[in-house]
Motif scaffolding. Sequence first.
Motif, short mmCIF file in Angstrom:
data_model
loop_
_atom_site.label_atom_id
_atom_site.label_comp_id
_atom_site.label_asym_id
_atom_site.label_seq_id
_atom_site.Cartn_x
_atom_site.Cartn_y
_atom_site.Cartn_z
N ALA A 158 11.41 11.12 12.28
CA ALA A 158 10.67 10.06 11.82
C ALA A 158 11.94 9.37 11.37
O ALA A 158 12.98 10.09 10.87
N PRO A 159 11.80 8.03 11.06
CA PRO A 159 12.90 7.38 10.59
C PRO A 159 13.00 8.24 8.80
O PRO A 159 12.05 8.39 7.98
N VAL A 160 13.93 7.65 8.15
CA VAL A 160 14.29 8.17 6.52
C VAL A 160 12.92 7.38 6.16
O VAL A 160 12.28 7.47 4.35
N LYS A 161 12.72 6.24 6.35
CA LYS A 161 11.50 5.07 5.76
C LYS A 161 10.51 6.15 5.52
O LYS A 161 10.03 5.50 5.26
N GLN A 162 10.51 6.49 7.31
CA GLN A 162 8.85 7.42 7.23
C GLN A 162 8.63 8.58 6.64
O GLN A 162 7.87 8.59 5.27
N LYS A 163 10.11 9.07 6.33
CA LYS A 163 10.10 10.56 5.79
C LYS A 163 9.64 10.45 3.97
O LYS A 163 9.07 11.10 3.30
N PHE A 164 10.35 9.16 3.44
CA PHE A 164 9.99 8.91 1.87
C PHE A 164 8.60 8.40 1.91
O PHE A 164 8.20 9.13 1.13
N TYR A 165 8.21 7.21 2.78
CA TYR A 165 6.95 6.97 2.93
C TYR A 165 5.36 8.55 2.52
O TYR A 165 5.05 8.93 2.15
N ASP A 166 6.15 9.40 3.48
CA ASP A 166 5.65 10.66 3.56
C ASP A 166 5.60 11.62 2.40
O ASP A 166 4.43 11.87 2.06
N PHE A 167 6.51 11.11 2.00
CA PHE A 167 6.28 12.53 0.25
C PHE A 167 5.74 11.12 -0.14
O PHE A 167 5.21 11.70 -1.38
N TYR A 168 6.05 9.94 -0.52
CA TYR A 168 5.36 9.10 -1.19
C TYR A 168 4.02 9.65 -1.15
O TYR A 168 3.11 9.92 -2.40
N LYS B 179 -0.40 15.08 -11.94
CA LYS B 179 0.12 15.83 -12.41
C LYS B 179 1.29 15.65 -12.03
O LYS B 179 1.59 16.92 -11.70
N ASN B 180 1.85 14.74 -11.58
CA ASN B 180 3.46 14.83 -10.96
C ASN B 180 4.18 14.04 -12.21
O ASN B 180 3.67 13.00 -12.83
N LYS B 181 4.98 13.84 -11.53
CA LYS B 181 6.44 12.84 -12.10
C LYS B 181 6.42 11.34 -10.94
O LYS B 181 5.95 11.94 -9.88
N PRO B 182 6.51 10.12 -11.82
CA PRO B 182 6.55 9.23 -10.88
C PRO B 182 7.80 9.55 -9.77
O PRO B 182 8.58 9.65 -9.86
N ALA B 183 7.43 8.79 -8.55
CA ALA B 183 8.64 8.80 -7.68
C ALA B 183 9.47 7.98 -7.56
O ALA B 183 10.82 8.36 -7.52
N SER B 184 8.68 6.89 -9.09
CA SER B 184 10.35 5.64 -9.50
C SER B 184 11.20 6.36 -10.44
O SER B 184 12.00 5.54 -10.77
N PHE B 185 11.08 7.59 -11.04
CA PHE B 185 12.04 7.91 -11.67
C PHE B 185 12.74 8.47 -11.09
O PHE B 185 14.58 8.53 -11.11
N LYS B 186 13.21 8.83 -9.60
CA LYS B 186 13.98 9.13 -8.95
C LYS B 186 15.01 7.86 -7.43
O LYS B 186 15.76 8.26 -7.32
N SER B 187 13.92 8.14 -6.84
CA SER B 187 14.09 6.45 -6.59
C SER B 187 13.62 5.04 -6.45
O SER B 187 12.34 4.99 -5.54
N PRO B 188 13.60 4.80 -7.58
CA PRO B 188 13.26 3.34 -8.02
C PRO B 188 13.07 2.44 -6.94
O PRO B 188 11.56 1.45 -6.50
N LEU B 189 13.49 1.58 -5.86
CA LEU B 189 13.43 1.36 -5.13
C LEU B 189 12.98 1.47 -4.31
O LEU B 189 11.87 1.02 -3.63
N LYS B 190 12.97 2.76 -3.82
CA LYS B 190 12.17 3.26 -2.04
C LYS B 190 10.73 3.53 -2.66
O LYS B 190 9.68 3.05 -2.16
N SER B 191 10.72 3.89 -4.01
CA SER B 191 9.25 3.29 -4.42
C SER B 191 8.69 2.57 -4.14
O SER B 191 7.10 2.11 -4.52
N PHE B 192 8.89 1.84 -5.03
CA PHE B 192 8.69 0.67 -5.63
C PHE B 192 8.27 0.18 -3.86
O PHE B 192 7.46 -0.78 -4.20
N ALA B 193 8.82 -0.44 -2.67
CA ALA B 193 8.57 -0.50 -1.82
C ALA B 193 7.50 0.60 -1.45
O ALA B 193 6.34 -0.64 -0.56
N SER B 194 7.22 1.41 -1.24
CA SER B 194 6.48 2.34 -1.34
C SER B 194 5.07 2.10 -1.57
O SER B 194 3.98 2.35 -0.93
#
Length: 134
Positions: A29-39, A95-110
Motif C-alpha cells: 500500500a502506498p504511504v498515503k493509503q497506510k496513513f488513511y487506513d490508520f486515520y 477516547k483517543n488523541k487526534p492524529a493532527s497532533f502528530k501529523s497535522p498535514l496528513k491528518s488535514f488531508a485525510s
Amino acid sequence: MNNPSPKSSTSNTTPIKEGINGELIEVKAPVKQKFYDFYLDEHQNMACRRLHFAGSSFGLLGLAKAVKDRSAAPLVKGIAAGYACAWVGHFFFEKNKPASFKSPLKSFASDFRMYGDVLRGNLSLKDKSLDRVR
C-alpha cells in the motif's frame, strides 16, 4: 501486452496482483493509503465521525464566506469550529488523541478524504459495517 488487473482481496490484507507469468505478487500500500487506513482506525465511533463531518462542513462554509466577503475572519472561525468539533469527537467519544497532533498535514488531508468518502457513500455515519472503504 495488457497490464494485469488487480485481484480483489476478501480480507484486510495486502492486495494481490497477478504478474505477467501468472504468479501472484503482493502489492504494498502506498504511504498515503497506510496513513488513511490508520486515520480510519482512529475514527470508528459514529459520533466522532459525525462531529468530523460537521466540523469539515463548518470549515468549508467558512472558506466560502471568506471568499465571498473577502475577509479572513469567517475562515478562521470555520477552522476553529471544525477543530473544536473534531477534538470533542476524539476526547469524549473516540477516547483517543487526534492524529493532527502528530501529523497535522496528513491528518488535514485525510479528514477531507474521509469527508469525500462520506459524501460518495463509501463511509457511513450510521454504522461502520456499512463502510465500503478498504
